[in-house]
Design an enzyme around this catalytic site. Structure first.
Site, PDB file in Angstrom:
ATOM      1  N   ALA A  47      44.305  36.526  31.299  1.00  0.00           N
ATOM      2  CA  ALA A  47      43.334  37.414  31.947  1.00  0.00           C
ATOM      3  C   ALA A  47      41.909  37.101  31.496  1.00  0.00           C
ATOM      4  CB  ALA A  47      43.669  38.869  31.640  1.00  0.00           C
ATOM      5  N   LYS A  55      34.974  39.748  40.166  1.00  0.00           N
ATOM      6  CA  LYS A  55      36.389  40.077  39.931  1.00  0.00           C
ATOM      7  C   LYS A  55      37.346  39.454  40.955  1.00  0.00           C
ATOM      8  CE  LYS A  55      34.956  42.105  36.341  1.00  0.00           C
ATOM      9  NZ  LYS A  55      34.668  41.180  35.246  1.00  0.00           N
ATOM     10  N   HIS A  58      37.616  35.987  39.912  1.00  0.00           N
ATOM     11  CA  HIS A  58      38.345  35.974  38.640  1.00  0.00           C
ATOM     12  C   HIS A  58      39.860  35.996  38.899  1.00  0.00           C
ATOM     13  CE1 HIS A  58      38.480  37.367  34.236  1.00  0.00           C
ATOM     14  NE2 HIS A  58      39.735  37.288  34.626  1.00  0.00           N
ATOM     15  N   ARG A 163      27.951  34.809  39.610  1.00  0.00           N
ATOM     16  CA  ARG A 163      27.869  33.690  38.676  1.00  0.00           C
ATOM     17  C   ARG A 163      28.858  32.582  39.054  1.00  0.00           C
ATOM     18  NH1 ARG A 163      28.919  38.282  34.283  1.00  0.00           N
ATOM     19  NH2 ARG A 163      26.821  39.120  34.131  1.00  0.00           N
TER      20      ARG A 163
END
Length: 272
Positions: A47, A55, A58, A163
């Site tokens: 994680a 997110k 991610h 980012r």
């Protein structure tokens, strides 16, 4: 008001930098969201791996980790799809909104450090891998603790995305009225946030011990012997050094020394 600093703005990340020692709010929720969405297990290390991205990105990056992809294929007979990511993200959002306030406590003397910058006339910007819905929960709780940045950008505020691109950092520059990116500093505990600072033309500062890469709880940090801290430092240094930050420090508590050094360098005519 001592308005002599050549530094115009400092742009801080949130989790692992100013609040949430060890960046536990997002990591624990990722584990939970995978479990809730698909009854699929990932561990905290998996994680943590792509931390700093928005997110949705991610979740996609976790799904692309070889260990995760292999288990996903074993369980579902295919690699993770965009629809799968959407489903995990949908599970992630309410979980994160419910939990983020529990991890809003400022790290060490973050408030004092930030207020001392404000006293010098330096603007305080911030950006996060969290989406706006989550930031809307976190911002008022952090304010109750005394953390009130002048501006906040969430990862989904801008159509260009987050980012490691420069957009969130540059949005801060514009909104804060900073006239020179070379007089701005980006502070982050994850590589994509340091890359963001470089891409925006700023000075960059990486945090070794309070953030995602060391992954220590505040209590573990307080209790740790020097050997343990050194191991955590080195682990974080390896990951963050790839992004070539101008400075690497343990926590926000060490930031005033960096400020003094960058002020000297700016006054000597240096650029990032």
């Amino acid at each position: 008001m001592n308005n002599v600093s050549p530094i115009q703005a400092v742009i801080f990340d949130w989790a692992g930098t100013i609040v949430d020692f060890g960046s536990f709010a997002p990591t624990s929720i990722f584990v939970e969201a995978f479990k809730q969405g698909f009854d699929f297990d990932i561990n905290l290390a998996e994680a943590r791996e792509p931390m700093g991205l928005g997110k949705w990105d991610h979740i996609q990056a976790v799904g692309q980790l070889p260990t995760v992809d292999k288990r996903w294929n074993a369980q579902f007979g295919r690699s993770m799809t965009s629809e799968d990511i959407d489903a995990i993200y949908a599970a992630f959002m309410p979980l994160q909104k419910a939990k983020v306030a529990d991890h809003a406590e400022p790290i060490l003397n973050a408030i004092e450090v930030v207020n001392s910058l404000k006293d010098k006339g330096i603007k305080i910007g911030s950006c996060s891998g969290y989406p706006r819905q989550v930031m809307d929960v976190l911002i008022p709780v952090a304010a109750d603790y005394g953390y009130k940045p002048d501006y906040v950008v969430a990862t989904d505020d801008l159509p260009q995305g987050g980012r490691p691109a420069a957009f969130m950092a540059l949005k801060n520059v514009i909104e804060l009225g900073a006239t020179n990116v070379g007089a701005c500093i980006k502070v982050d505990d994850a590589a994509p946030g340091i890359d963001e600072g470089h891409n925006a033309g700023m000075w960059t500062v990486g945090l070794l011990l309070s953030g995602n890469e060391a992954g220590l709880t505040y209590q573990e940090y307080l209790d740790a012997e020097e050997k343990t801290l050194n191991q955590a430092r080195e682990k974080a240094r390896v990951k963050l050094s790839k992004s070539n930050p101008h400075y690497l420090i343990d926590t926000i508590a060490d930031f005033p020394d960096v400020i003094r050094d960058i002020e000297k360098r700016l006054l000597a005519g240096e650029r990032p």
